[in-house]
Design a protein around this motif. Structure first.
Motif, short mmCIF file in Angstrom:
data_model
loop_
_atom_site.label_atom_id
_atom_site.label_comp_id
_atom_site.label_asym_id
_atom_site.label_seq_id
_atom_site.Cartn_x
_atom_site.Cartn_y
_atom_site.Cartn_z
N GLN A 1 0.13 9.05 -4.54
CA GLN A 1 0.07 9.60 -5.89
C GLN A 1 1.02 10.78 -6.05
OE1 GLN A 1 -3.89 10.25 -7.41
NE2 GLN A 1 -4.64 8.38 -6.46
N THR A 2 1.11 11.60 -5.03
CA THR A 2 2.06 12.72 -5.05
C THR A 2 3.49 12.19 -5.13
OG1 THR A 2 0.53 14.15 -3.86
CG2 THR A 2 2.86 14.76 -3.80
N THR A 24 4.31 11.45 -8.72
CA THR A 24 4.62 12.63 -9.53
C THR A 24 5.98 13.22 -9.14
OG1 THR A 24 3.32 14.11 -8.10
CG2 THR A 24 2.21 13.17 -10.01
N GLU A 25 6.32 13.16 -7.85
CA GLU A 25 7.65 13.62 -7.43
C GLU A 25 8.74 12.73 -8.03
OE1 GLU A 25 8.58 16.42 -5.85
OE2 GLU A 25 6.46 16.96 -5.97
N ALA A 26 8.47 11.44 -8.12
CA ALA A 26 9.43 10.52 -8.74
C ALA A 26 9.62 10.86 -10.21
CB ALA A 26 8.95 9.07 -8.58
N PRO A 31 -1.47 14.25 -12.33
CA PRO A 31 -0.33 15.09 -11.94
C PRO A 31 -0.64 16.56 -12.15
CG PRO A 31 0.16 13.82 -13.93
CD PRO A 31 -1.22 13.47 -13.50
N ASP A 32 0.06 17.42 -11.40
CA ASP A 32 -0.14 18.85 -11.59
C ASP A 32 0.54 19.31 -12.87
OD1 ASP A 32 2.54 18.92 -10.87
OD2 ASP A 32 2.11 19.46 -8.80
N GLY A 33 0.33 20.56 -13.22
CA GLY A 33 0.77 21.09 -14.51
C GLY A 33 2.26 21.08 -14.76
N ASP A 34 3.09 21.12 -13.72
CA ASP A 34 4.53 21.18 -13.96
C ASP A 34 5.19 19.79 -13.91
OD1 ASP A 34 4.37 20.76 -11.24
OD2 ASP A 34 5.97 22.16 -10.73
N TYR A 55 0.86 -1.19 0.00
CA TYR A 55 0.00 0.00 0.00
C TYR A 55 0.89 1.23 0.00
CZ TYR A 55 -3.18 3.63 1.67
OH TYR A 55 -3.90 4.80 1.80
N LEU A 56 0.76 2.05 -1.03
CA LEU A 56 1.56 3.28 -1.13
C LEU A 56 0.79 4.42 -0.47
CD1 LEU A 56 4.11 4.66 -2.06
CD2 LEU A 56 3.13 4.89 -4.34
N GLY A 57 0.89 4.46 0.83
CA GLY A 57 0.22 5.48 1.64
C GLY A 57 1.24 6.36 2.32
N PRO A 58 0.78 7.22 3.24
CA PRO A 58 1.68 8.15 3.91
C PRO A 58 2.87 7.48 4.59
CG PRO A 58 -0.61 8.62 4.47
CD PRO A 58 -0.61 7.36 3.68
#
Length: 137
Positions: free
Chosen positions: A60-61, A64-66, A90-93, A21-24
């Motif tokens: 999920q964040t 996107t950081e990866a 993912p966010d725009g950048d 589980y990819l959680g906090p």
């Protein structure tokens, strides 16, 4: 609950398989796996989520950081078999993150672009990864 991971390099393609589980509580361990990936191999990285039960917003964040971290190293990130309970937005950048239905589809997409992978293979994994599981085979 946390994650287990295995990283396999085949020719110029990396496969990071993640289970659990990819959680906090697992974000730090996932970031560590990405650090391992950045230091080994070249080319695109497929994050195989076939064995991932679910992910949180923090998970999920972390994905996107990866993607950003790999892009800074001149590599791209792709996903295979995202959990059925969500989609990645993912966010725009964030660099583009291609999503494949499964690992076989992701590997097939690369074999048509780059030719067949070579026989050479390197693998690293957490101690909790089940022995005998093979990436893409």
């Amino acid at each position: 609950m946390t994650i287990e991971w295995r990283y396999t390099v085949k020719q110029d393609l990396g496969i990071l398989s993640v289970s659990g589980y990819l959680g906090p509580d697992a974000v730090h361990r996932f970031a560590g796996a990405i650090g391992w990936v950045v230091g080994r191999g070249d080319g695109p990285v497929i994050v195989d989520l076939t064995e991932l039960r679910s992910w949180s917003a923090e998970g999920q964040t972390a994905i996107t950081e990866a993607a950003r971290r790999l892009a800074a190293a001149g590599r791209s990130l792709e996903l295979a078999a995202i959990p059925a309970d969500g989609s990645l937005v993912p966010d725009g950048d964030c660099p583009p993150i291609p999503v494949h239905a499964d690992l076989a589809g992701a590997l097939a997409a690369h074999s048509t672009r780059q030719g067949e992978p070579s026989e050479g293979r390197h693998e690293w994994r957490t101690t909790g990864w089940r022995a005998g599981d093979d990436a893409g085979e």
